[in-house]
Design a protein around this motif. Structure first.
Motif, PDB file in Angstrom:
ATOM      1  N   GLN A   1      37.137  43.585  49.670  1.00  0.00           N
ATOM      2  CA  GLN A   1      35.952  43.073  50.349  1.00  0.00           C
ATOM      3  C   GLN A   1      35.097  42.241  49.392  1.00  0.00           C
ATOM      4  O   GLN A   1      34.503  41.249  49.798  1.00  0.00           O
ATOM      5  N   GLY A   2      35.042  42.655  48.110  1.00  0.00           N
ATOM      6  CA  GLY A   2      34.146  41.959  47.177  1.00  0.00           C
ATOM      7  C   GLY A   2      34.802  41.645  45.854  1.00  0.00           C
ATOM      8  O   GLY A   2      35.827  42.245  45.491  1.00  0.00           O
ATOM      9  N   THR A   3      34.213  40.725  45.109  1.00  0.00           N
ATOM     10  CA  THR A   3      34.747  40.348  43.798  1.00  0.00           C
ATOM     11  C   THR A   3      34.651  41.512  42.810  1.00  0.00           C
ATOM     12  O   THR A   3      35.497  41.657  41.935  1.00  0.00           O
ATOM     13  N   GLU A   4      33.623  42.346  42.961  1.00  0.00           N
ATOM     14  CA  GLU A   4      33.465  43.466  42.034  1.00  0.00           C
ATOM     15  C   GLU A   4      34.641  44.448  42.156  1.00  0.00           C
ATOM     16  O   GLU A   4      35.102  45.005  41.154  1.00  0.00           O
ATOM     17  N   HIS A   5      35.103  44.661  43.383  1.00  0.00           N
ATOM     18  CA  HIS A   5      36.273  45.536  43.576  1.00  0.00           C
ATOM     19  C   HIS A   5      37.480  44.966  42.848  1.00  0.00           C
ATOM     20  O   HIS A   5      38.229  45.689  42.191  1.00  0.00           O
ATOM     21  N   ALA A   6      37.669  43.647  42.960  1.00  0.00           N
ATOM     22  CA  ALA A   6      38.812  43.010  42.307  1.00  0.00           C
ATOM     23  C   ALA A   6      38.665  43.030  40.789  1.00  0.00           C
ATOM     24  O   ALA A   6      39.649  43.201  40.065  1.00  0.00           O
ATOM     25  N   ASP A   7      37.415  42.889  40.305  1.00  0.00           N
ATOM     26  CA  ASP A   7      37.162  42.997  38.858  1.00  0.00           C
ATOM     27  C   ASP A   7      37.685  44.343  38.348  1.00  0.00           C
ATOM     28  O   ASP A   7      38.391  44.417  37.351  1.00  0.00           O
ATOM     29  N   LEU A   8      37.304  45.410  39.033  1.00  0.00           N
ATOM     30  CA  LEU A   8      37.683  46.763  38.603  1.00  0.00           C
ATOM     31  C   LEU A   8      39.180  46.993  38.765  1.00  0.00           C
ATOM     32  O   LEU A   8      39.836  47.545  37.882  1.00  0.00           O
ATOM     33  N   ALA A   9      39.733  46.563  39.896  1.00  0.00           N
ATOM     34  CA  ALA A   9      41.163  46.772  40.165  1.00  0.00           C
ATOM     35  C   ALA A   9      42.027  46.113  39.101  1.00  0.00           C
ATOM     36  O   ALA A   9      43.090  46.632  38.744  1.00  0.00           O
ATOM     37  N   SER A  10      41.558  44.974  38.571  1.00  0.00           N
ATOM     38  CA  SER A  10      42.381  44.249  37.602  1.00  0.00           C
ATOM     39  C   SER A  10      42.393  44.933  36.227  1.00  0.00           C
ATOM     40  O   SER A  10      43.092  44.488  35.325  1.00  0.00           O
ATOM     41  N   PHE A  11      41.678  46.066  36.063  1.00  0.00           N
ATOM     42  CA  PHE A  11      41.816  46.871  34.838  1.00  0.00           C
ATOM     43  C   PHE A  11      43.159  47.592  34.809  1.00  0.00           C
ATOM     44  O   PHE A  11      43.595  48.052  33.762  1.00  0.00           O
ATOM     45  N   VAL A  12      43.793  47.765  35.966  1.00  0.00           N
ATOM     46  CA  VAL A  12      45.068  48.497  36.017  1.00  0.00           C
ATOM     47  C   VAL A  12      46.163  47.621  35.411  1.00  0.00           C
ATOM     48  O   VAL A  12      46.353  46.478  35.832  1.00  0.00           O
ATOM     49  N   PRO A  13      46.882  48.134  34.385  1.00  0.00           N
ATOM     50  CA  PRO A  13      47.912  47.330  33.731  1.00  0.00           C
ATOM     51  C   PRO A  13      48.955  46.823  34.726  1.00  0.00           C
ATOM     52  O   PRO A  13      49.325  47.538  35.665  1.00  0.00           O
ATOM     53  N   GLY A  14      49.391  45.596  34.527  1.00  0.00           N
ATOM     54  CA  GLY A  14      50.428  45.027  35.389  1.00  0.00           C
ATOM     55  C   GLY A  14      49.873  44.203  36.541  1.00  0.00           C
ATOM     56  O   GLY A  14      50.610  43.467  37.186  1.00  0.00           O
TER      57      GLY A  14
END
Ligand SMILES: [Zn+2]
Length: 272
Positions: A227-240
């Protein structure tokens, strides 16, 4: 014969609003929903027994996974209750099962005229498996398919039933309600809903060989649009994972079990 039965709450007959599915705020209305959910689970279990099932594992698959009333659940079943579960709604499903059933399910996030449409969390706009949009039904069916287990029955509103039939040829469905909005629907009487579920569960289990396990092409590419860029910011911490624009991340896994495991890590991490 052994059946895996995952039971969610949004797609149970008579339930239309989030208050009715929220254990923290719902109060008496949530308690009533637990009863309706337990009775629909029992209808499916009875259908399985009618068709000769010897074992039914019931996975409570809503919110904190502790909604079904243990004492009122059919005694032929075993209840998988509580969190955490590494594989969420389909944890403990493996190749020892002959069939899987999803009761009380709901349509994918963004589906019009579908009760409480979402995909795993309210933070997700869309999930794609190899480029095609999927619902929770789809994700969980791909997981079952990895183990060679067909999903033979899906129940919920008319939209989740239609999405299941498009994805899984031969799947049996029961539409216990027809939404007129995201939180309004025409509902079958609960007793009628349960009769239909019991009858269809028995037929679905008898016909289980007519349904092919749903297999994802490998390697599996998963795209999550938040829904938001902040969610994607956090999700992209997951390796791979790789960022694909403002709200999207993407990753590739060797098989669906790995893909699903990473998906659950991604949504867990993406909580601002
Ligand atoms: Zn739910």
């Amino acid at each position: 014969m052994k059946v895996f039965l995952s039971v969610d709450m949004e797609g149970i007959g008579g339930i239309v609003s989030e208050l009715e599915t929220d254990p923290e705020k719902g109060g008496g209305r949530y308690e009533e929903s637990r009863r309706l959910m337990t009775r629909e689970a029992n209808a499916a279990i009875e259908g399985c027994l009618d068709a000769g099932a010897e074992e039914v594992l019931v996975a409570d698959s809503h919110w904190n996974f502790d909604n079904l009333l243990s004492e009122d659940l059919h005694e032929a079943a075993t209840l998988l209750r509580g969190k955490p579960r590494a594989y969420s709604m389909v944890d403990s499903l493996d190749a020892s099962f002959d069939a899987a059933m999803f009761v009380g399910y709901h349509a994918a996030a963004g589906t019009p005229h579908a009760i409480l449409d979402h995909t795993y969390t309210g933070r997700i706009r869309d999930v794609l498996v190899n480029g095609s949009r999927v619902s929770e039904t789809g994700l969980n069916a791909y997981y079952a398919g990895h183990f060679g287990v067909p999903v033979v029955l899906v129940t919920g509103d008319a939209q989740v039933a239609a999405q299941a039939r498009r994805l899984i040829p031969g799947v049996h469905t029961v539409a216990v309600k027809e939404a007129v909005g995201a939180t309004s629907a025409k509902n079958l009487h609960p007793r009628k809903a349960r009769e239909a579920i019991r009858a269809e569960a028995a037929k679905a289990l008898a016909d289980r060989r007519a349904v092919r396990p749903l297999k994802a092409r490998t390697p599996v590419r998963i795209t999550v649009d938040f829904q938001g860029t902040e969610h994607a910011d956090l999700a992209s911490f997951v390796p791979g994972t790789r960022r694909r624009g403002g709200t999207r991340i993407e990753y590739v896994s060797p098989d669906f079990v790995e893909a699903f495991r990473t998906f659950l890590a991604v949504i867990y991490v993406a909580r601002p």
